[in-house]
Design a protein around this motif. Structure first.
Motif, PDB file in Angstrom:
ATOM      1  N   SER A  40      52.549 -31.415 -29.638  1.00  0.00           N
ATOM      2  CA  SER A  40      52.085 -32.532 -30.465  1.00  0.00           C
ATOM      3  C   SER A  40      51.745 -33.727 -29.578  1.00  0.00           C
ATOM      4  O   SER A  40      52.247 -33.840 -28.451  1.00  0.00           O
ATOM      5  CB  SER A  40      53.163 -32.930 -31.464  1.00  0.00           C
ATOM      6  OG  SER A  40      54.236 -33.564 -30.768  1.00  0.00           O
ATOM      7  N   PRO A  41      50.935 -34.647 -30.072  1.00  0.00           N
ATOM      8  CA  PRO A  41      50.670 -35.867 -29.308  1.00  0.00           C
ATOM      9  C   PRO A  41      51.947 -36.632 -28.962  1.00  0.00           C
ATOM     10  O   PRO A  41      52.058 -37.189 -27.868  1.00  0.00           O
ATOM     11  CB  PRO A  41      49.762 -36.680 -30.236  1.00  0.00           C
ATOM     12  CG  PRO A  41      49.069 -35.653 -31.068  1.00  0.00           C
ATOM     13  CD  PRO A  41      50.112 -34.587 -31.279  1.00  0.00           C
ATOM     14  N   THR A  42      52.907 -36.618 -29.857  1.00  0.00           N
ATOM     15  CA  THR A  42      54.187 -37.290 -29.591  1.00  0.00           C
ATOM     16  C   THR A  42      54.897 -36.639 -28.420  1.00  0.00           C
ATOM     17  O   THR A  42      55.406 -37.320 -27.522  1.00  0.00           O
ATOM     18  CB  THR A  42      55.080 -37.269 -30.843  1.00  0.00           C
ATOM     19  OG1 THR A  42      54.384 -37.918 -31.912  1.00  0.00           O
ATOM     20  CG2 THR A  42      56.407 -37.951 -30.593  1.00  0.00           C
ATOM     21  N   ALA A  43      54.928 -35.314 -28.402  1.00  0.00           N
ATOM     22  CA  ALA A  43      55.593 -34.603 -27.305  1.00  0.00           C
ATOM     23  C   ALA A  43      54.887 -34.877 -25.979  1.00  0.00           C
ATOM     24  O   ALA A  43      55.544 -35.068 -24.954  1.00  0.00           O
ATOM     25  CB  ALA A  43      55.632 -33.106 -27.593  1.00  0.00           C
ATOM     26  N   ALA A  98      53.129 -37.591 -25.222  1.00  0.00           N
ATOM     27  CA  ALA A  98      53.418 -38.987 -24.852  1.00  0.00           C
ATOM     28  C   ALA A  98      54.819 -39.122 -24.278  1.00  0.00           C
ATOM     29  O   ALA A  98      55.026 -39.818 -23.273  1.00  0.00           O
ATOM     30  CB  ALA A  98      53.241 -39.895 -26.058  1.00  0.00           C
ATOM     31  N   GLU A  99      55.785 -38.457 -24.892  1.00  0.00           N
ATOM     32  CA  GLU A  99      57.154 -38.518 -24.379  1.00  0.00           C
ATOM     33  C   GLU A  99      57.236 -37.922 -22.975  1.00  0.00           C
ATOM     34  O   GLU A  99      57.906 -38.466 -22.094  1.00  0.00           O
ATOM     35  CB  GLU A  99      58.103 -37.795 -25.332  1.00  0.00           C
ATOM     36  CG  GLU A  99      58.313 -38.547 -26.629  1.00  0.00           C
ATOM     37  CD  GLU A  99      59.083 -37.750 -27.670  1.00  0.00           C
ATOM     38  OE1 GLU A  99      59.377 -36.552 -27.448  1.00  0.00           O
ATOM     39  OE2 GLU A  99      59.371 -38.330 -28.733  1.00  0.00           O
ATOM     40  N   TYR A 100      56.553 -36.830 -22.759  1.00  0.00           N
ATOM     41  CA  TYR A 100      56.546 -36.208 -21.432  1.00  0.00           C
ATOM     42  C   TYR A 100      55.892 -37.128 -20.409  1.00  0.00           C
ATOM     43  O   TYR A 100      56.411 -37.296 -19.304  1.00  0.00           O
ATOM     44  CB  TYR A 100      55.820 -34.859 -21.473  1.00  0.00           C
ATOM     45  CG  TYR A 100      55.658 -34.236 -20.123  1.00  0.00           C
ATOM     46  CD1 TYR A 100      56.759 -33.720 -19.432  1.00  0.00           C
ATOM     47  CD2 TYR A 100      54.415 -34.177 -19.495  1.00  0.00           C
ATOM     48  CE1 TYR A 100      56.617 -33.163 -18.175  1.00  0.00           C
ATOM     49  CE2 TYR A 100      54.266 -33.624 -18.245  1.00  0.00           C
ATOM     50  CZ  TYR A 100      55.375 -33.119 -17.581  1.00  0.00           C
ATOM     51  OH  TYR A 100      55.239 -32.570 -16.335  1.00  0.00           O
ATOM     52  N   THR A 140      55.748 -40.335 -20.423  1.00  0.00           N
ATOM     53  CA  THR A 140      56.621 -41.476 -20.101  1.00  0.00           C
ATOM     54  C   THR A 140      57.711 -41.055 -19.125  1.00  0.00           C
ATOM     55  O   THR A 140      58.136 -41.861 -18.292  1.00  0.00           O
ATOM     56  CB  THR A 140      57.247 -42.100 -21.343  1.00  0.00           C
ATOM     57  OG1 THR A 140      58.005 -41.127 -22.055  1.00  0.00           O
ATOM     58  CG2 THR A 140      56.188 -42.681 -22.258  1.00  0.00           C
TER      59      THR A 140
END
Length: 96
Positions: free
Chosen positions: A80-83, A85-87, A89
């Motif tokens: 997902s885009p969230t995953a 983005a978290e990676y 960061t």
């Protein structure tokens, strides 16, 4: 069937597994049309070249539908885009 003006709409149609008719007439539309044609997920045409036969093919061609559904499955397997983005960061944090 989706008539696709640009890449966002193209990706939305592919996410849903829907074959598309790409109209390469500006901005990123040439890229989206070429990608749909090359991957076999849709057809490319100018507005003036749209015919009942072309639309019938778009609606009934099992090869187009199968390819669009394959891409939909590939998209579903992506993080997902969230995953993402978290990676990203975690990569930006300094290591101790």
């Amino acid at each position: 069937m989706a008539v696709v003006p640009g890449s966002n709409t193209a990706l939305g149609a592919l996410d849903a597994g829907i074959p598309q008719l790409a109209l390469p007439d500006g901005s990123d539309r040439f890229i989206a049309a070429a990608a749909a044609h090359q991957r076999g997920t849709g057809l490319s045409s100018t507005a003036e070249e749209i015919t009942p036969a072309l639309l019938h093919r778009l609606l009934t061609d099992d090869t187009l539908t199968r390819a669009a559904r394959e891409v939909s499955t590939e998209i579903a397997a992506m993080p997902s885009p969230t995953a993402v983005a978290e990676y990203l960061t975690t990569l930006a944090r300094p290591t101790p």
